[in-house]
Write a protein that holds these residues in place. Structure first.
Motif, PDB file in Angstrom:
ATOM      1  N   HIS A  69       0.807  -1.225   0.000  1.00 47.69           N
ATOM      2  CA  HIS A  69       0.000   0.000   0.000  1.00 47.69           C
ATOM      3  C   HIS A  69       0.840   1.275   0.000  1.00 47.69           C
ATOM      4  N   TYR A  70       2.080   1.163   0.458  1.00 44.89           N
ATOM      5  CA  TYR A  70       2.897   2.381   0.592  1.00 44.89           C
ATOM      6  C   TYR A  70       3.773   2.680  -0.618  1.00 44.89           C
ATOM      7  N   CYS A  71       3.922   1.713  -1.534  1.00 44.21           N
ATOM      8  CA  CYS A  71       5.007   1.828  -2.520  1.00 44.21           C
ATOM      9  C   CYS A  71       4.545   2.109  -3.950  1.00 44.21           C
ATOM     10  N   GLY A  72       5.212   3.043  -4.591  1.00 46.48           N
ATOM     11  CA  GLY A  72       4.872   3.432  -5.960  1.00 46.48           C
ATOM     12  C   GLY A  72       5.159   2.348  -6.994  1.00 46.48           C
ATOM     13  N   GLN A 108      19.338  -3.710  -6.042  1.00 45.06           N
ATOM     14  CA  GLN A 108      17.960  -3.641  -5.521  1.00 45.06           C
ATOM     15  C   GLN A 108      16.935  -3.676  -6.646  1.00 45.06           C
ATOM     16  N   ALA A 109      15.762  -4.250  -6.373  1.00 46.69           N
ATOM     17  CA  ALA A 109      14.679  -4.294  -7.364  1.00 46.69           C
ATOM     18  C   ALA A 109      13.354  -4.558  -6.681  1.00 46.69           C
ATOM     19  N   GLY A 110      12.277  -4.373  -7.428  1.00 51.05           N
ATOM     20  CA  GLY A 110      10.973  -4.846  -6.969  1.00 51.05           C
ATOM     21  C   GLY A 110      11.026  -6.368  -6.921  1.00 51.05           C
ATOM     22  N   VAL A 137      22.312  -7.700  -1.607  1.00 50.86           N
ATOM     23  CA  VAL A 137      21.159  -7.930  -2.469  1.00 50.86           C
ATOM     24  C   VAL A 137      19.902  -7.497  -1.721  1.00 50.86           C
ATOM     25  N   CYS A 138      18.981  -6.872  -2.471  1.00 54.28           N
ATOM     26  CA  CYS A 138      17.721  -6.401  -1.874  1.00 54.28           C
ATOM     27  C   CYS A 138      16.625  -6.592  -2.919  1.00 54.28           C
ATOM     28  N   VAL A 139      16.133  -7.836  -3.018  1.00 52.44           N
ATOM     29  CA  VAL A 139      15.116  -8.138  -4.029  1.00 52.44           C
ATOM     30  C   VAL A 139      13.884  -8.805  -3.409  1.00 52.44           C
ATOM     31  N   LEU A 160      16.489  -7.019   3.884  1.00 49.09           N
ATOM     32  CA  LEU A 160      15.062  -7.326   3.840  1.00 49.09           C
ATOM     33  C   LEU A 160      14.417  -6.640   5.047  1.00 49.09           C
ATOM     34  N   LYS A 161      13.856  -5.478   4.791  1.00 52.48           N
ATOM     35  CA  LYS A 161      13.298  -4.732   5.924  1.00 52.48           C
ATOM     36  C   LYS A 161      12.046  -5.430   6.449  1.00 52.48           C
ATOM     37  N   HIS A 162      11.877  -5.452   7.776  1.00 50.72           N
ATOM     38  CA  HIS A 162      10.658  -6.059   8.314  1.00 50.72           C
ATOM     39  C   HIS A 162       9.492  -5.074   8.197  1.00 50.72           C
ATOM     40  N   GLU A 163       9.788  -3.829   7.884  1.00 54.72           N
ATOM     41  CA  GLU A 163       8.829  -2.741   7.589  1.00 54.72           C
ATOM     42  C   GLU A 163       8.014  -2.271   8.795  1.00 54.72           C
ATOM     43  N   THR A 164       7.404  -3.191   9.516  1.00 53.59           N
ATOM     44  CA  THR A 164       6.746  -2.869  10.789  1.00 53.59           C
ATOM     45  C   THR A 164       6.666  -4.145  11.617  1.00 53.59           C
ATOM     46  N   GLU A 181       6.201 -14.934   7.444  1.00 51.87           N
ATOM     47  CA  GLU A 181       7.025 -15.345   6.291  1.00 51.87           C
ATOM     48  C   GLU A 181       8.269 -14.456   6.156  1.00 51.87           C
ATOM     49  N   ARG A 182       8.080 -13.182   6.468  1.00 48.83           N
ATOM     50  CA  ARG A 182       9.200 -12.236   6.378  1.00 48.83           C
ATOM     51  C   ARG A 182      10.285 -12.639   7.383  1.00 48.83           C
ATOM     52  N   ILE A 183       9.856 -12.888   8.615  1.00 41.09           N
ATOM     53  CA  ILE A 183      10.806 -13.244   9.670  1.00 41.09           C
ATOM     54  C   ILE A 183      11.473 -14.584   9.363  1.00 41.09           C
ATOM     55  N   ASN A 200      12.722  -0.593   9.291  1.00 37.41           N
ATOM     56  CA  ASN A 200      11.298  -0.261   9.258  1.00 37.41           C
ATOM     57  C   ASN A 200      11.073   1.178   8.826  1.00 37.41           C
ATOM     58  N   MET A 201       9.813   1.408   8.467  1.00 38.22           N
ATOM     59  CA  MET A 201       9.432   2.782   8.123  1.00 38.22           C
ATOM     60  C   MET A 201       8.833   3.472   9.344  1.00 38.22           C
ATOM     61  N   ILE A 202       8.996   4.793   9.376  1.00 42.79           N
ATOM     62  CA  ILE A 202       8.429   5.598  10.454  1.00 42.79           C
ATOM     63  C   ILE A 202       7.251   6.375   9.866  1.00 42.79           C
ATOM     64  N   GLY A 230      13.790   4.661   8.101  1.00 37.74           N
ATOM     65  CA  GLY A 230      13.534   5.908   7.376  1.00 37.74           C
ATOM     66  C   GLY A 230      12.054   6.247   7.394  1.00 37.74           C
ATOM     67  N   PRO A 231      11.726   7.507   7.046  1.00 37.75           N
ATOM     68  CA  PRO A 231      10.324   7.928   7.075  1.00 37.75           C
ATOM     69  C   PRO A 231       9.529   7.333   5.914  1.00 37.75           C
ATOM     70  N   PHE A 232       8.267   7.064   6.158  1.00 38.14           N
ATOM     71  CA  PHE A 232       7.329   6.752   5.076  1.00 38.14           C
ATOM     72  C   PHE A 232       7.051   8.054   4.335  1.00 38.14           C
ATOM     73  N   ILE A 233       7.046   7.995   3.000  1.00 32.53           N
ATOM     74  CA  ILE A 233       6.704   9.178   2.196  1.00 32.53           C
ATOM     75  C   ILE A 233       5.561   8.788   1.253  1.00 32.53           C
ATOM     76  N   PRO A 234       4.441   9.503   1.302  1.00 33.68           N
ATOM     77  CA  PRO A 234       3.290   9.090   0.488  1.00 33.68           C
ATOM     78  C   PRO A 234       3.532   9.249  -1.014  1.00 33.68           C
ATOM     79  N   GLN A 306      10.289   5.040  -8.873  1.00 31.41           N
ATOM     80  CA  GLN A 306       9.567   5.956  -7.972  1.00 31.41           C
ATOM     81  C   GLN A 306       8.878   5.203  -6.847  1.00 31.41           C
ATOM     82  N   ILE A 307       9.634   4.839  -5.855  1.00 29.48           N
ATOM     83  CA  ILE A 307       9.039   4.231  -4.663  1.00 29.48           C
ATOM     84  C   ILE A 307       8.111   5.278  -4.050  1.00 29.48           C
ATOM     85  N   TYR A 308       8.641   6.501  -3.997  1.00 29.89           N
ATOM     86  CA  TYR A 308       7.867   7.671  -3.555  1.00 29.89           C
ATOM     87  C   TYR A 308       8.332   8.826  -4.425  1.00 29.89           C
ATOM     88  N   PRO A 309       7.531   9.912  -4.536  1.00 28.43           N
ATOM     89  CA  PRO A 309       7.882  10.987  -5.471  1.00 28.43           C
ATOM     90  C   PRO A 309       9.070  11.837  -4.998  1.00 28.43           C
TER      91      PRO A 309
HETATM   92  N1  SAM Z   1      10.983  -5.084  -3.210  1.00 25.86           N
HETATM   93  C1  SAM Z   1      11.938  -5.270  -2.190  1.00 25.86           C
HETATM   94  C2  SAM Z   1      11.306  -5.193  -0.819  1.00 25.86           C
HETATM   95  O1  SAM Z   1      10.202  -4.680  -0.715  1.00 25.86           O
HETATM   96  O2  SAM Z   1      11.958  -5.661   0.121  1.00 25.86           O
HETATM   97  C3  SAM Z   1      13.085  -4.272  -2.273  1.00 25.86           C
HETATM   98  C4  SAM Z   1      12.797  -2.940  -2.889  1.00 25.86           C
HETATM   99  S1  SAM Z   1      11.710  -1.904  -1.937  1.00 25.86           S
HETATM  100  C5  SAM Z   1      11.365  -0.595  -3.052  1.00 25.86           C
HETATM  101  C6  SAM Z   1      12.856  -1.163  -0.770  1.00 25.86           C
HETATM  102  C7  SAM Z   1      12.265  -0.447   0.411  1.00 25.86           C
HETATM  103  O3  SAM Z   1      11.562   0.690  -0.005  1.00 25.86           O
HETATM  104  C8  SAM Z   1      11.264  -1.209   1.240  1.00 25.86           C
HETATM  105  O4  SAM Z   1      11.901  -2.048   2.145  1.00 25.86           O
HETATM  106  C9  SAM Z   1      10.458  -0.081   1.904  1.00 25.86           C
HETATM  107  O5  SAM Z   1      10.835   0.094   3.264  1.00 25.86           O
HETATM  108  C10 SAM Z   1      10.856   1.157   1.113  1.00 25.86           C
HETATM  109  N2  SAM Z   1       9.673   1.917   0.684  1.00 25.86           N
HETATM  110  C11 SAM Z   1       8.709   1.525  -0.171  1.00 25.86           C
HETATM  111  N3  SAM Z   1       7.773   2.491  -0.283  1.00 25.86           N
HETATM  112  C12 SAM Z   1       8.151   3.523   0.520  1.00 25.86           C
HETATM  113  C13 SAM Z   1       7.591   4.806   0.827  1.00 25.86           C
HETATM  114  N4  SAM Z   1       6.458   5.215   0.278  1.00 25.86           N
HETATM  115  N5  SAM Z   1       8.265   5.590   1.698  1.00 25.86           N
HETATM  116  C14 SAM Z   1       9.431   5.181   2.236  1.00 25.86           C
HETATM  117  N6  SAM Z   1      10.002   3.988   1.984  1.00 25.86           N
HETATM  118  C15 SAM Z   1       9.364   3.166   1.126  1.00 25.86           C
END
Ligand code: SAM
Ligand code: SF4
Length: 350
Positions: A69-72, A108-110, A137-139, A160-164, A181-183, A200-202, A230-234, A306-309
């Motif tokens: 939901h957070y990622c472009g 890194q990649a999606g 590696v970050c895939v 591999l971020k646990h994100e939250t 599954e992430r853990i 994780n994101m803030i 790092g901060p979440f950016i919409p 563009q994960i975020y703008p």
């Molecule tokens: N697809 C892989 C994954 O999700 O682990 C790696 C690439 S993903 C784009 C890398 C990181 O981008 C994620 O771990 C997430 O924390 C961060 N990310 C995605 N959307 C974001 C947003 N809107 N604001 C800040 N960070 C974001």
């Protein structure tokens, strides 16, 4: 609890409880925040010195099978032009990194199923032939077999971020995936001998200061070698488009507390904090961070990752990113590290 008592406890290197961490995260503007940041800066200096490690990042594909939901890059974003960087251009970017003296390349990649485990392993092998790099590696989430192939091909680290750390929020934000599954994967990566990065994101909607404390305690439990906070950016083409971004001060406080809890971990001043505020990366380097990840992706692809703008650096080329970041580090009286910047933990020393 008194802030000053907890800070005192942290300065002695005592283990912090969840309650302690919540107290530190609630440091008041002014003196309390200042004291927290100064202690984190001191702990960073004692454990890592003044060197800043540069990790050159190549964003080699923006295809993604997930719908976070957070990622472009989410698959439902049909307005995004998708790309995969041809191998020759990846190698070219790696050569450039070698010329600039980088010790680490981050691939890194999606989550792009186009690449088999073998293909990813081949990419790692070829990048490692270019120079004496560590490869991160970050895939995203793959099979254990794929991680093993990557490790055998020479990958040193995996991010591999646990994100939250809130499993319900995780499932809500990442449809079709689960915290469990992430853990599980973070544990596999550990077993396979990677230097493990998480984070994780803030500022995700629904996150509380207690959840943030759990994020930091989880990073401690995983005993990560790297923590990306790092901060979440919409992003306007995602379901979270109307949410506000993560708070700068809260991000810096979380980073500072992570430094106290994980003195040996590498902590990046993230691109996201640099996007949130023009001085963001500098501020992060002053309260615990010791890593920056300059972008090495060829300029033609950057705008499409563009994960975020308005991602910091998305309008520059690798030369400009490098120049701006080295200037920043020097202005702060810090030095660019020359080695690979492995974890200072005994068993990862090269
Ligand atoms: N697809 C892989 C994954 O999700 O682990 C790696 C690439 S993903 C784009 C890398 C990181 O981008 C994620 O771990 C997430 O924390 C961060 N990310 C995605 N959307 C974001 C947003 N809107 N604001 C800040 N960070 C974001
Ligand atoms: Fe895909 Fe990663 Fe973005 Fe989720 S965060 S949509 S897995 S690129």
């Amino acid at each position: 609890q008194q802030f000053s008592q907890v800070l005192e406890k942290a300065s002695m290197g005592s283990e912090l409880t969840k309650e302690d961490i919540v107290t530190l995260l609630q440091a008041l503007p002014g003196e309390e925040e200042e004291q927290l940041f100064q202690l984190a800066d001191k702990v960073r200096r004692e454990n890592h010195g003044d060197a800043v490690h540069l990790r050159g990042i190549i964003e080699f594909s923006n295809y993604c099978r997930n719908d976070c939901h957070y990622c472009g890059l989410r698959r439902s974003n049909k307005d995004l032009k998708r790309y995969r960087i041809p191998m020759e251009e990846i190698i070219e970017a790696a050569r450039y990194a070698a010329a600039l003296g980088y010790g680490t390349i981050v691939l890194q990649a999606g989550e792009d199923p186009y690449y088999s485990g073998e293909q990813l392993a081949d990419m790692i092998r070829r990048v490692k032939e270019v120079g004496d790099f560590a490869v991160t590696v970050c895939v995203g989430e793959r099979s254990r077999e794929d991680y093993e192939l990557m490790r055998k091909a020479g990958a040193d680290r995996y991010l591999l971020k646990h994100e939250t750390a809130d499993p319900e929020l995780f499932a809500q934000m990442r449809p079709g995936t689960s915290f469990e599954e992430r853990i599980k994967r973070l544990n596999w990566l550990r077993e396979l001998g990677f230097q493990v990065g998480s984070g994780n994101m803030i500022g995700l909607p629904g996150q509380t200061v207690e959840t943030l404390a759990e994020d930091i305690l989880l990073l401690k439990e995983l005993d990560v070698e790297m923590a990306g906070i790092g901060p979440f950016i919409p992003h306007h083409q995602t379901p979270l488009k109307d949410c506000g971004p993560g708070d700068l001060k809260l991000t810096l406080k979380a980073l500072a507390v992570a430094r106290l809890v994980l003195p040996l971990a590498h902590l990046p001043a993230t691109t996201a904090v640099g996007t949130l505020h023009p001085e963001g990366r500098k501020l992060a380097l002053s309260c615990g961070a010791n890593v920056i990840m300059p972008n090495l992706s060829p300029a033609t692809y950057r705008q499409m990752y563009q994960i975020y703008p308005e991602k910091a650096g998305s309008k520059e080329d690798a030369d400009e990113s490098h120049e701006r970041i080295t200037t920043l580090v020097k202005e702060m009286g810090r030095q660019i590290s020359t080695g690979r910047g492995d974890s200072p933990k005994e068993h990862f020393k090269n």
